[in-house]
Design a protein around this motif. Structure first.
Motif, PDB file in Angstrom:
ATOM      1  N   GLY A 177      78.652 -22.677 -51.188  1.00  0.00           N
ATOM      2  CA  GLY A 177      78.685 -24.240 -50.665  1.00  0.00           C
ATOM      3  C   GLY A 177      79.193 -24.603 -49.428  1.00  0.00           C
ATOM      4  O   GLY A 177      79.650 -25.596 -49.033  1.00  0.00           O
ATOM      5  N   SER A 178      79.594 -23.226 -48.619  1.00  0.00           N
ATOM      6  CA  SER A 178      80.160 -23.505 -47.309  1.00  0.00           C
ATOM      7  C   SER A 178      79.140 -24.087 -46.310  1.00  0.00           C
ATOM      8  O   SER A 178      79.409 -24.578 -45.068  1.00  0.00           O
ATOM      9  CB  SER A 178      80.389 -22.097 -46.747  1.00  0.00           C
ATOM     10  OG  SER A 178      79.360 -21.213 -46.564  1.00  0.00           O
ATOM     11  N   LEU A 179      77.707 -23.972 -46.512  1.00  0.00           N
ATOM     12  CA  LEU A 179      76.663 -24.725 -45.941  1.00  0.00           C
ATOM     13  C   LEU A 179      75.749 -25.290 -46.750  1.00  0.00           C
ATOM     14  O   LEU A 179      75.682 -24.845 -48.057  1.00  0.00           O
ATOM     15  CB  LEU A 179      75.862 -23.595 -45.076  1.00  0.00           C
ATOM     16  CG  LEU A 179      76.520 -22.945 -43.692  1.00  0.00           C
ATOM     17  CD1 LEU A 179      75.968 -21.667 -43.215  1.00  0.00           C
ATOM     18  CD2 LEU A 179      76.944 -24.151 -42.697  1.00  0.00           C
ATOM     19  N   VAL A 180      74.890 -26.165 -46.547  1.00  0.00           N
ATOM     20  CA  VAL A 180      74.085 -26.793 -47.384  1.00  0.00           C
ATOM     21  C   VAL A 180      72.771 -27.059 -46.561  1.00  0.00           C
ATOM     22  O   VAL A 180      72.391 -27.106 -45.256  1.00  0.00           O
ATOM     23  CB  VAL A 180      74.441 -28.097 -47.970  1.00  0.00           C
ATOM     24  CG1 VAL A 180      75.669 -28.149 -48.780  1.00  0.00           C
ATOM     25  CG2 VAL A 180      74.778 -29.201 -46.405  1.00  0.00           C
ATOM     26  N   PRO A 181      71.563 -26.627 -47.464  1.00  0.00           N
ATOM     27  CA  PRO A 181      70.266 -26.854 -46.687  1.00  0.00           C
ATOM     28  C   PRO A 181      69.808 -28.278 -46.242  1.00  0.00           C
ATOM     29  O   PRO A 181      70.303 -29.274 -47.211  1.00  0.00           O
ATOM     30  CB  PRO A 181      69.148 -26.416 -47.883  1.00  0.00           C
ATOM     31  CG  PRO A 181      69.856 -26.605 -49.055  1.00  0.00           C
ATOM     32  CD  PRO A 181      71.473 -26.341 -48.889  1.00  0.00           C
ATOM     33  N   LEU A 182      69.016 -28.714 -45.564  1.00  0.00           N
ATOM     34  CA  LEU A 182      68.535 -29.954 -44.974  1.00  0.00           C
ATOM     35  C   LEU A 182      67.250 -30.179 -45.308  1.00  0.00           C
ATOM     36  O   LEU A 182      66.321 -29.279 -45.090  1.00  0.00           O
ATOM     37  CB  LEU A 182      68.748 -30.298 -43.734  1.00  0.00           C
ATOM     38  CG  LEU A 182      70.276 -30.175 -42.920  1.00  0.00           C
ATOM     39  CD1 LEU A 182      70.004 -30.209 -41.602  1.00  0.00           C
ATOM     40  CD2 LEU A 182      71.070 -31.543 -43.666  1.00  0.00           C
ATOM     41  N   PRO A 183      66.678 -31.530 -46.098  1.00  0.00           N
ATOM     42  CA  PRO A 183      65.200 -31.507 -46.427  1.00  0.00           C
ATOM     43  C   PRO A 183      64.562 -31.945 -45.403  1.00  0.00           C
ATOM     44  O   PRO A 183      64.741 -32.963 -44.694  1.00  0.00           O
ATOM     45  CB  PRO A 183      65.475 -32.526 -47.418  1.00  0.00           C
ATOM     46  CG  PRO A 183      66.577 -33.366 -47.054  1.00  0.00           C
ATOM     47  CD  PRO A 183      67.547 -32.203 -46.571  1.00  0.00           C
ATOM     48  N   LEU A 184      63.475 -31.037 -44.969  1.00  0.00           N
ATOM     49  CA  LEU A 184      62.773 -31.373 -43.685  1.00  0.00           C
ATOM     50  C   LEU A 184      61.746 -32.489 -44.198  1.00  0.00           C
ATOM     51  O   LEU A 184      61.297 -32.974 -45.090  1.00  0.00           O
ATOM     52  CB  LEU A 184      61.689 -30.097 -43.447  1.00  0.00           C
ATOM     53  CG  LEU A 184      62.290 -28.996 -42.496  1.00  0.00           C
ATOM     54  CD1 LEU A 184      61.386 -27.880 -42.725  1.00  0.00           C
ATOM     55  CD2 LEU A 184      62.697 -29.515 -41.200  1.00  0.00           C
ATOM     56  N   PRO A 185      61.246 -33.201 -43.097  1.00  0.00           N
ATOM     57  CA  PRO A 185      60.199 -33.973 -43.093  1.00  0.00           C
ATOM     58  C   PRO A 185      59.047 -33.519 -43.707  1.00  0.00           C
ATOM     59  O   PRO A 185      58.810 -31.999 -43.611  1.00  0.00           O
ATOM     60  CB  PRO A 185      59.822 -34.431 -41.802  1.00  0.00           C
ATOM     61  CG  PRO A 185      60.894 -34.190 -40.959  1.00  0.00           C
ATOM     62  CD  PRO A 185      61.665 -33.135 -41.667  1.00  0.00           C
ATOM     63  N   GLU A 186      58.443 -34.260 -44.481  1.00  0.00           N
ATOM     64  CA  GLU A 186      57.223 -33.585 -45.515  1.00  0.00           C
ATOM     65  C   GLU A 186      55.979 -32.665 -44.705  1.00  0.00           C
ATOM     66  O   GLU A 186      55.463 -31.818 -44.991  1.00  0.00           O
ATOM     67  CB  GLU A 186      56.693 -34.530 -46.404  1.00  0.00           C
ATOM     68  CG  GLU A 186      57.587 -34.993 -47.441  1.00  0.00           C
ATOM     69  CD  GLU A 186      56.875 -35.984 -48.344  1.00  0.00           C
ATOM     70  OE1 GLU A 186      55.619 -36.416 -48.187  1.00  0.00           O
ATOM     71  OE2 GLU A 186      57.410 -36.280 -49.255  1.00  0.00           O
ATOM     72  N   HIS A 187      55.859 -33.373 -43.638  1.00  0.00           N
ATOM     73  CA  HIS A 187      54.933 -32.759 -42.564  1.00  0.00           C
ATOM     74  C   HIS A 187      55.310 -31.694 -41.805  1.00  0.00           C
ATOM     75  O   HIS A 187      54.343 -31.104 -40.972  1.00  0.00           O
ATOM     76  CB  HIS A 187      54.152 -33.961 -41.771  1.00  0.00           C
ATOM     77  CG  HIS A 187      55.307 -34.429 -40.620  1.00  0.00           C
ATOM     78  ND1 HIS A 187      56.294 -35.194 -40.902  1.00  0.00           N
ATOM     79  CD2 HIS A 187      55.461 -34.003 -39.410  1.00  0.00           C
ATOM     80  CE1 HIS A 187      56.891 -35.349 -40.043  1.00  0.00           C
ATOM     81  NE2 HIS A 187      56.448 -34.742 -39.019  1.00  0.00           N
ATOM     82  N   ARG A 188      56.332 -31.249 -41.913  1.00  0.00           N
ATOM     83  CA  ARG A 188      56.821 -29.934 -41.210  1.00  0.00           C
ATOM     84  C   ARG A 188      57.090 -28.762 -42.142  1.00  0.00           C
ATOM     85  O   ARG A 188      57.433 -28.812 -43.207  1.00  0.00           O
ATOM     86  CB  ARG A 188      58.018 -30.323 -40.303  1.00  0.00           C
ATOM     87  CG  ARG A 188      57.888 -31.563 -39.366  1.00  0.00           C
ATOM     88  CD  ARG A 188      58.979 -31.376 -38.218  1.00  0.00           C
ATOM     89  NE  ARG A 188      58.305 -32.355 -37.126  1.00  0.00           N
ATOM     90  CZ  ARG A 188      57.468 -32.089 -36.143  1.00  0.00           C
ATOM     91  NH1 ARG A 188      57.172 -31.092 -36.120  1.00  0.00           N
ATOM     92  NH2 ARG A 188      57.295 -33.321 -35.166  1.00  0.00           N
TER      93      ARG A 188
END
Length: 312
Positions: free
Chosen positions: A271-282
Motif C-alpha cells: 500500500g506504499s504505492l497505488v496503481p492509476l487507471p489509464l484512459p481506456e484508449h491507452r
C-alpha cells in the motif's frame, strides 16, 4: 569408441611440437593387439581389415622408432616397452571416450555470461540464476545489468552469451526471441490527488508531474509509445536510471511514475504505492525478449537458461 579395457592408471602424455605424431586409431590397435596377442583377432574386434590394423601398428612403432611387441609367429607378446606404455594409452583413450560421450550428449550446462535490462536484471534474473546454479556441476553465472542498447552491443560482440531485454530491437546480427508479456502501470503515492480518481483522462496525464526512466531504456520506449500524441505536453520533472529511485521519489509525492508491474507488485501489496487507471484508449502492454547472436552456438546452458526463464 569400442574400447572397454578397465582403466588402471590415469596419466597424461606430454607431446612436444604443435601436432601429435600418432592417432587414437593407432592406440586402439596397439591395445587390442596387447589384449588378444594376435593382430587378426584385434582387427576383428575393431571391425577393420587385418592389413589396416597391421599397418596402423607398424606406423605407430616406426614413427617413434620403437618396438612394442616381441613377435613369435602370429603371436604378439608385449615387451617391457609395451608394458610401460599400455596403461598410459588406456588412460588416454578412456579420457577421449569420456569427452566423446560428453560432446555427443550436448547436455552439460556450463558457466554463462548473461546480460539483462534493469527491470529484468533486478527483479527476475536473480531467481533464475539461483535455479541454474543449483545443479551438480554448480555452473557460475555472470550477470550484467544495463540498458537495451548496451546489452545488444555486448551480445553483438560475443561478450555475452545471451541477453534479456524489455525494449524493441531491430538488428540483422541478432536473433530476437519473444519471452513473456509485461505491462507498464502508472502509479502514485496513496495521498496524491489522482489516487482517488476512478479513471484518468489525457488532460490528467498532461497536468501531472512525472518521474521517469531515462531516455534509451526499454521502459521509457514503451511509455512513449503508449503516450503517443501527449509527449510534447508532458511535464517530466526527473529522469532517473534506477527503478527504486523512481519509486522512492513517487512515494514522497514528487510526482507520478510509470514502471513495469513486475517492479511494483510488492509496493502495491504494502500500500506504499497505488496503481492509476489509464484512459481506456491507452495501453502499456509490451514484450520481454531474449537476444542471441545469430552466429552463436546454442549450448545446453543457453537452452536451460531460457527454459528456466519461461517457467517463471
Amino acid at each position: 569408441m569400442k574400447w572397454d579395457i578397465p582403466i588402471t592408471l590415469f596419466e597424461r602424455i606430454d607431446f612436444k611440437g604443435p601436432l601429435m605424431r600418432f592417432s587414437f586409431r593407432q592406440l586402439e590397435v596397439f591395445l587390442a593387439a596387447a589384449r588378444f596377442q594376435n593382430i587378426t583377432r584385434a582387427s576383428e574386434y575393431l571391425a577393420m581389415s587385418q592389413s589396416a590394423a597391421s599397418s596402423a601398428l607398424k606406423e605407430l612403432e616406426n614413427q617413434f622408432d620403437i618396438q612394442l611387441f616381441d613377435r613369435v609367429g602370429k603371436r604378439l607378446q608385449l615387451n617391457e616397452l609395451g608394458r610401460l606404455y599400455r596403461p598410459k594409452a588406456e588412460a588416454l583413450l578412456a579420457q577421449a571416450q569420456e569427452l566423446e560421450q560428453t560432446l555427443s550428449r550436448h547436455s552439460e550446462v556450463g558457466a554463462l555470461k548473461v546480460g539483462a535490462t534493469l527491470t529484468i536484471g533486478n527483479y527476475l534474473a536473480v531467481g533464475v540464476m539461483a535455479q541454474y546454479m543449483n545443479t551438480p556441476t554448480r555452473p557460475k553465472v555472470a550477470l550484467e545489468v544495463a540498458n537495451t542498447h548496451s546489452i545488444a552491443n555486448r551480445v553483438r560482440a560475443f561478450e555475452l552469451d545471451i541477453g534479456m531485454i524489455e525494449g524493441e530491437l531491430q538488428s540483422s546480427e541478432l536473433e530476437v526471441i519473444p519471452w513473456r508479456h509485461d505491462r507498464l502501470v502508472p502509479f502514485c503515492a496513496p495521498e496524491h490527488p489522482l489516487a482517488r480518481r476512478k479513471q484518468l483522462t489525457d488532460d490528467d496525464l498532461r497536468r501531472a508531474t512525472w518521474i521517469m526512466r531515462e531516455q534509451g531504456s526499454g521502459t521509457r520506449q514503451s511509455f512513449e509509445r503508449g503516450m503517443q500524441g501527449l509527449l510534447p505536453d508532458l511535464n517530466i520533472l526527473l529522469e532517473l536510471e534506477h527503478t527504486e529511485a523512481i519509486k522512492r521519489a513517487v512515494e514522497t509525492n514528487l510526482g507520478i511514475g510509470c514502471l513495469s508491474e513486475v517492479v511494483l507488485a510488492d509496493a502495491f501489496k504494502r500500500g506504499s504505492l497505488v496503481p492509476l487507471p489509464l484512459p481506456e484508449h491507452r495501453t502499456f502492454e509490451r514484450q520481454f525478449y531474449f537476444i542471441l547472436h545469430k552466429q552463436k552456438y546454442r549450448s545446453a546452458g543457453i537452452d536451460r537458461w531460457m527454459e528456466l526463464c519461461r517457467a517463471l
